[in-house]
Structure formats: C-alpha cells, structure tokens
Design a protein around this motif. Structure first.
Motif, PDB file in Angstrom:
ATOM      1  N   LYS A  96      15.311  30.374  50.338  1.00  0.00           N
ATOM      2  CA  LYS A  96      13.989  30.696  50.906  1.00  0.00           C
ATOM      3  C   LYS A  96      14.092  30.833  52.426  1.00  0.00           C
ATOM      4  O   LYS A  96      14.792  30.071  53.084  1.00  0.00           O
TER       5      LYS A  96
ATOM      6  N   ASP B 105      15.449  33.059  54.051  1.00  0.00           N
ATOM      7  CA  ASP B 105      16.608  33.836  54.487  1.00  0.00           C
ATOM      8  C   ASP B 105      16.144  35.249  54.828  1.00  0.00           C
ATOM      9  O   ASP B 105      15.621  35.955  53.980  1.00  0.00           O
ATOM     10  N   PRO B 106      16.308  35.645  56.098  1.00  0.00           N
ATOM     11  CA  PRO B 106      15.786  36.955  56.497  1.00  0.00           C
ATOM     12  C   PRO B 106      16.414  38.121  55.744  1.00  0.00           C
ATOM     13  O   PRO B 106      15.882  39.216  55.726  1.00  0.00           O
ATOM     14  N   GLU B 107      17.558  37.896  55.126  1.00  0.00           N
ATOM     15  CA  GLU B 107      18.187  38.987  54.374  1.00  0.00           C
ATOM     16  C   GLU B 107      17.459  39.278  53.066  1.00  0.00           C
ATOM     17  O   GLU B 107      17.609  40.335  52.488  1.00  0.00           O
TER      18      GLU B 107
ATOM     19  N   HIS C 269      13.820  39.243  52.051  1.00  0.00           N
ATOM     20  CA  HIS C 269      12.367  39.160  52.194  1.00  0.00           C
ATOM     21  C   HIS C 269      11.750  39.206  50.806  1.00  0.00           C
ATOM     22  O   HIS C 269      12.021  40.122  50.045  1.00  0.00           O
ATOM     23  N   ASP C 270      10.953  38.196  50.494  1.00  0.00           N
ATOM     24  CA  ASP C 270      10.409  38.158  49.140  1.00  0.00           C
ATOM     25  C   ASP C 270       8.929  38.513  49.084  1.00  0.00           C
ATOM     26  O   ASP C 270       8.256  38.212  48.115  1.00  0.00           O
ATOM     27  N   GLU C 271       8.440  39.126  50.175  1.00  0.00           N
ATOM     28  CA  GLU C 271       7.048  39.575  50.153  1.00  0.00           C
ATOM     29  C   GLU C 271       6.993  41.091  50.284  1.00  0.00           C
ATOM     30  O   GLU C 271       8.015  41.735  50.526  1.00  0.00           O
ATOM     31  N   LEU C 272       5.794  41.637  50.137  1.00  0.00           N
ATOM     32  CA  LEU C 272       5.689  43.096  50.146  1.00  0.00           C
ATOM     33  C   LEU C 272       5.245  43.650  51.499  1.00  0.00           C
ATOM     34  O   LEU C 272       4.894  42.916  52.373  1.00  0.00           O
TER      35      LEU C 272
END
Lengths: 10, 202
Positions: free
Chosen positions: A1, A3-5, A7-10
């Motif tokens: 979580k 981690d900039p690599e 991105h888990d949002e839209l």
C-alpha cells in the motif's frame, strides 16, 4: 500500500 | 474499498452516461467544451498507461480505466464527426496551453519518482484538476446552460469531491496517503465549488 508504482485509485 | 470511493467512481460513470446520452438524444454537442473533452482524454491516456502492466492487479480498476479511456475517445469522435456542425469553436476559447504547461511543470518538479510513468501519472492528476475550466469558462460565456449539461458537470465534480472523504477514511484506517492526488483533488473540488453552489441554489 502507498507504493507509488502501484496506484490503486482511478 | 469504502463507500466514498465507490460513490465517486459511480458518479464518474454517471457523468459519462449523461454526456453521451445528451449528445445522442439531442444529436448535438451544443454547450460541451471540446477542449475540456480533449484534456480528459489526455488525462486518462497518460494516467492509465499502467493498464499495460497492472491489468491483472484489479479487474475493477482495469475495467473502469478502459471505460474512461474508451468513452472519452468516443465522445471526441462524436464531436469531430457526427455532431461537428453543432460545435462552435468561437465560444470554446479557453487557453488550454497554460493548463497543460502548468501541469507538466508541476509533474516534472514533484513526481513521486522521476520515471516516465510516474511523471505522466502526476501530470494527469494535475491536469484533471483543471480540465473542467474550458467547460466552466464556456458556460460562463454562454450564460444559460441546458439542465443536462449542468447535471453532467455536477456528476463529474462529485466524483473527485467524494474522493476526499475516501482519502480521509484511507488515512485513518489504512494509513494511506497520496499527497499529489489529495492536493490536486482539493483544488479540483474548489474549482467546482462555485458551480456546485449555483447548482444547488438555482
């Protein structure tokens, strides 16, 4: 979580 | 995923549906800023490049990304072809160069990492926060807007506004922070706030 690599949002 | 995040995403989907429905039923794109639509396509393409390598991570995210890129491209296609005669470039005169340039500068100065995908992601976040300005500018120039256009802008604005309580929840319960998205999201909501105010009081 938060981690900039992975991105888990839209 | 919390209720605000889902609400925001649904609101985004609804805004797309309203826009396409409006164009198809009225057979025109009167009142819609072509420049804003182009900015949104740039936003989605630059942000969702990660579809190429994160597709398997989340079916939900990937499907939404495909819908956002696809519907945005389709909207532009309709405005350039089927409904081109109804588009009046003379009232769509906002200088988008400044929005693109400013977003690019911010993205280059403060990305999370200086990699192509991270800089493009950051660029897309900043650009999204101001992409509605040509549309709002056009609305102000023409004075009167069709109800359906205002519904579209409201739903689109509600999407990022709902992400704010989502970020608050995620900070409290997941210790998640994303300063670029949060600052840009707040700016975006402030830009819409005058519109929200008029929407509620009209």
């Amino acid at each position: 979580k938060g981690d900039p690599e992975t991105h888990d949002e839209l | 995923m919390n209720i605000f995040r889902i609400g925001g995403d649904l609101s985004h989907l609804i805004s797309i549906f309203i826009l396409l429905h409006k164009m198809r039923t009225s057979k025109s794109c009167i009142g819609i800023s072509f420049k804003s639509q182009v900015l949104y396509l740039i936003v989605y393409v630059t942000r969702y490049l990660d579809l190429l390598w994160t597709f398997q991570h989340s079916t939900y995210n990937s499907l939404m990304k495909i819908i956002f890129i696809g519907s945005s491209a389709y909207t532009i296609y309709l405005m350039l072809n089927d409904f081109k005669p109804t588009h009046d470039p003379n009232i769509d005169t906002f200088k988008v160069e400044y929005l693109i340039g400013g977003s690019a500068i911010l993205a280059l100065l403060f990305p999370y990492k200086w990699t192509t995908s991270e800089v493009l992601w950051s660029f897309s976040i900043w650009l999204e926060s101001v992409a509605i300005l040509p549309q709002l500018f056009m609305l102000q120039r023409t004075g009167e807007a069709e109800t359906i256009t205002t519904h579209y802008i409201f739903a689109l604005g509600a999407y990022r506004a709902l992400y704010i309580p989502n970020w608050l929840c995620r900070y409290l319960f997941e210790n998640f922070t994303d300063p670029i998205a949060i600052i840009a999201g707040i700016i975006q909501t402030i830009l819409y706030s005058d519109f929200f105010y008029i929407y509620y009081t009209k």
